[in-house]
Scaffold this motif. Structure first.
Motif, PDB file in Angstrom:
ATOM      1  N   ALA A 145       0.859  -2.518   4.144  1.00  0.00           N
ATOM      2  CA  ALA A 145      -0.332  -3.132   3.130  1.00  0.00           C
ATOM      3  C   ALA A 145      -0.411  -4.512   3.351  1.00  0.00           C
ATOM      4  O   ALA A 145      -1.420  -5.114   3.402  1.00  0.00           O
ATOM      5  N   LYS A 146       0.996  -5.093   3.533  1.00  0.00           N
ATOM      6  CA  LYS A 146       1.068  -6.633   3.645  1.00  0.00           C
ATOM      7  C   LYS A 146       0.350  -7.161   4.975  1.00  0.00           C
ATOM      8  O   LYS A 146      -0.476  -8.062   4.957  1.00  0.00           O
ATOM      9  N   LYS A 147       0.539  -6.177   5.844  1.00  0.00           N
ATOM     10  CA  LYS A 147      -0.096  -6.760   7.217  1.00  0.00           C
ATOM     11  C   LYS A 147      -1.684  -6.430   7.231  1.00  0.00           C
ATOM     12  O   LYS A 147      -2.324  -7.358   7.617  1.00  0.00           O
ATOM     13  N   LYS A 148      -2.117  -5.527   6.357  1.00  0.00           N
ATOM     14  CA  LYS A 148      -3.373  -5.158   6.170  1.00  0.00           C
ATOM     15  C   LYS A 148      -4.099  -6.208   5.631  1.00  0.00           C
ATOM     16  O   LYS A 148      -5.223  -6.838   5.812  1.00  0.00           O
ATOM     17  N   LYS A 149      -3.520  -6.549   4.349  1.00  0.00           N
ATOM     18  CA  LYS A 149      -3.872  -7.769   3.597  1.00  0.00           C
ATOM     19  C   LYS A 149      -3.981  -8.878   4.412  1.00  0.00           C
ATOM     20  O   LYS A 149      -5.135  -9.830   4.332  1.00  0.00           O
ATOM     21  N   GLN A 192      17.271   7.051   1.820  1.00  0.00           N
ATOM     22  CA  GLN A 192      17.102   5.887   2.790  1.00  0.00           C
ATOM     23  C   GLN A 192      15.782   6.059   3.554  1.00  0.00           C
ATOM     24  O   GLN A 192      15.125   5.112   3.752  1.00  0.00           O
ATOM     25  N   LYS A 193      15.441   7.213   3.769  1.00  0.00           N
ATOM     26  CA  LYS A 193      14.141   7.681   4.632  1.00  0.00           C
ATOM     27  C   LYS A 193      13.045   7.239   3.674  1.00  0.00           C
ATOM     28  O   LYS A 193      11.996   6.705   3.903  1.00  0.00           O
ATOM     29  N   ALA A 194      13.247   7.623   2.449  1.00  0.00           N
ATOM     30  CA  ALA A 194      12.002   7.459   1.496  1.00  0.00           C
ATOM     31  C   ALA A 194      12.009   5.613   1.272  1.00  0.00           C
ATOM     32  O   ALA A 194      10.808   5.222   1.149  1.00  0.00           O
ATOM     33  N   ALA A 195      13.094   5.011   1.174  1.00  0.00           N
ATOM     34  CA  ALA A 195      13.197   3.613   1.154  1.00  0.00           C
ATOM     35  C   ALA A 195      12.277   3.027   2.255  1.00  0.00           C
ATOM     36  O   ALA A 195      11.619   2.084   2.276  1.00  0.00           O
ATOM     37  N   GLU A 196      12.795   3.513   3.553  1.00  0.00           N
ATOM     38  CA  GLU A 196      12.224   3.023   4.734  1.00  0.00           C
ATOM     39  C   GLU A 196      10.868   3.390   4.549  1.00  0.00           C
ATOM     40  O   GLU A 196      10.079   2.602   5.050  1.00  0.00           O
ATOM     41  N   LYS A 197      10.233   4.603   4.350  1.00  0.00           N
ATOM     42  CA  LYS A 197       8.916   4.908   4.295  1.00  0.00           C
ATOM     43  C   LYS A 197       7.947   3.737   3.445  1.00  0.00           C
ATOM     44  O   LYS A 197       7.223   3.273   3.496  1.00  0.00           O
ATOM     45  N   GLU A 198       8.824   3.551   2.088  1.00  0.00           N
ATOM     46  CA  GLU A 198       8.153   2.677   1.273  1.00  0.00           C
ATOM     47  C   GLU A 198       8.170   1.291   1.811  1.00  0.00           C
ATOM     48  O   GLU A 198       7.170   0.573   1.632  1.00  0.00           O
TER      49      GLU A 198
END
Length: 357
Positions: free
Chosen positions: A202-206, A189-195
């Motif tokens: 990345a979307k925000k940066k893009k 769950q933590k990995a999924a949240e981190k991803e």
């Protein structure tokens, strides 16, 4: 329970004067004999053995007491009650203080040395001392002996404890498996949240880059309206920084627009003509100074249309393409100098103003 036959009463013999007087005869003391007493049968029969019947009776009494104490211990083990301390007298002292069994009236005849009594005694001695503490389950399982019942219950208790230990181990293993699964699920769950956070970042940066690019494009588009490419119908032949022996500095210091002689040259932006005239290897040159102090050099012109000190606007014609000075053919040699006099790439500067020559 068997009992002795009552002793016969003394017979009264009347004499001639039985209504007035009679002769008294002395009474004799009655002592039971073997013929006058019915033998006692059953479990209460006392048997003779060497050493005295009473001593054997005392031994039986002691064994019975010990059996009762053992039964009490079994009951304690079964019921969970604390044991009761019992003080036992010295049976030897008690036996020594008692008279011989043969000296007691009516007892000697009860003691027998026959083999049948010995067999009965042996059978009684081999039988269980007591049935105290034996439950119905013990009777059904065949463990009617008190000691065997105690052993069976101890074994059952040990099995129960082992079962409890096994259950505890299994429970601990199950708990560990549940914890491991929970930890793995939490990690996933933590990995999924981190991803998801990384994707969102990345979307925000893009999106931010796209916004900035759009804003820059809008700025350049607006800026481009106030700037103009210096000529038309041209081909870029030499760029800023190109090396070659034809240039005195060893490298090209501007951007060349090859075009037919007489092609109009336009002011790239509003500014003031700083110089307009002959400049040696540059031929006829016009220097246009912009409002921020940047200088634009137009070199190798065939003719000049402005003079020093004149104000011009974006797109206004200030001269024409030529081949004067150190050239190999008609073209516009364009240079850009910052306010401190440093020469920079004209192509990059024009692109920074929203122009793409």
């Amino acid at each position: 329970m068997a009992s002795n036959r009552p002793a016969p009463r003394a017979v009264y013999v009347p004499n001639d004067d039985d209504f007035g007087s009679y002769d008294e005869e002395p009474f004799e003391e009655w002592n039971p004999t073997e013929e006058s007493i019915r033998p006692v049968r059953g479990r209460h029969r006392v048997h003779k053995k060497s050493g005295g019947g009473l001593a054997r009776s005392s031994t039986v009494l002691g064994v019975g007491v010990i059996a009762a104490v053992g039964a009490g211990g079994i009951a304690t083990a079964q019921g969970g009650k604390p044991p009761v301390s019992i003080s036992m007298p010295d049976l030897g002292t008690v036996t020594d203080s008692l008279p011989e069994a043969k000296s007691l009236p009516g007892v000697g005849s009860l003691i027998s040395d026959d083999d049948t009594s010995d067999t009965t005694t042996a059978a009684a001695a081999s039988a269980p001392l007591t049935a105290a503490g034996v439950s119905t389950a013990d009777a059904e399982q065949g463990t009617t002996d008190a000691g065997e019942a105690l052993r069976a219950r101890i074994m059952q208790q040990a099995e129960n404890q082992q079962d409890q230990a096994d259950a505890a181990v299994q429970t601990a293993a199950e708990d560990a498996a549940v914890k491991k699964a929970a930890d793995e699920a939490a990690a996933q769950q933590k990995a999924a949240e981190k991803e998801a956070e990384a994707k969102a970042a990345a979307k925000k940066k893009k999106e931010e880059e796209a916004r900035k690019a759009k804003a820059e494009a809008e700025r350049l588009a607006k800026l481009a309206k106030s700037y103009a490419i210096p000529t038309s119908s041209y081909t870029l032949t030499s760029h800023f920084g190109d090396a070659g022996s034809m240039w005195s500095s060893g490298h090209h210091t501007g951007l060349d627009f090859a075009a037919p002689t007489g092609t109009p040259l336009k002011a790239v932006h509003t500014g003031t003509v700083k110089e307009a005239g002959w400049a040696g290897a540059y031929g006829y040159r016009t220097v246009l100074e912009l409002e921020d102090g940047t200088e634009i050099w137009y070199c190798h012109q065939s003719s000049l249309n402005v003079s020093a000190g004149q104000k011009v606007t974006t797109g206004e014609v200030i001269g024409r393409v030529g081949a004067t000075g150190n050239v190999t053919g008609p073209h516009l040699h364009l240079e850009v100098h910052t306010p401190d006099g440093t020469g920079i790439d004209p192509l990059g500067w024009l692109q920074g103003k929203g122009l793409n020559p």
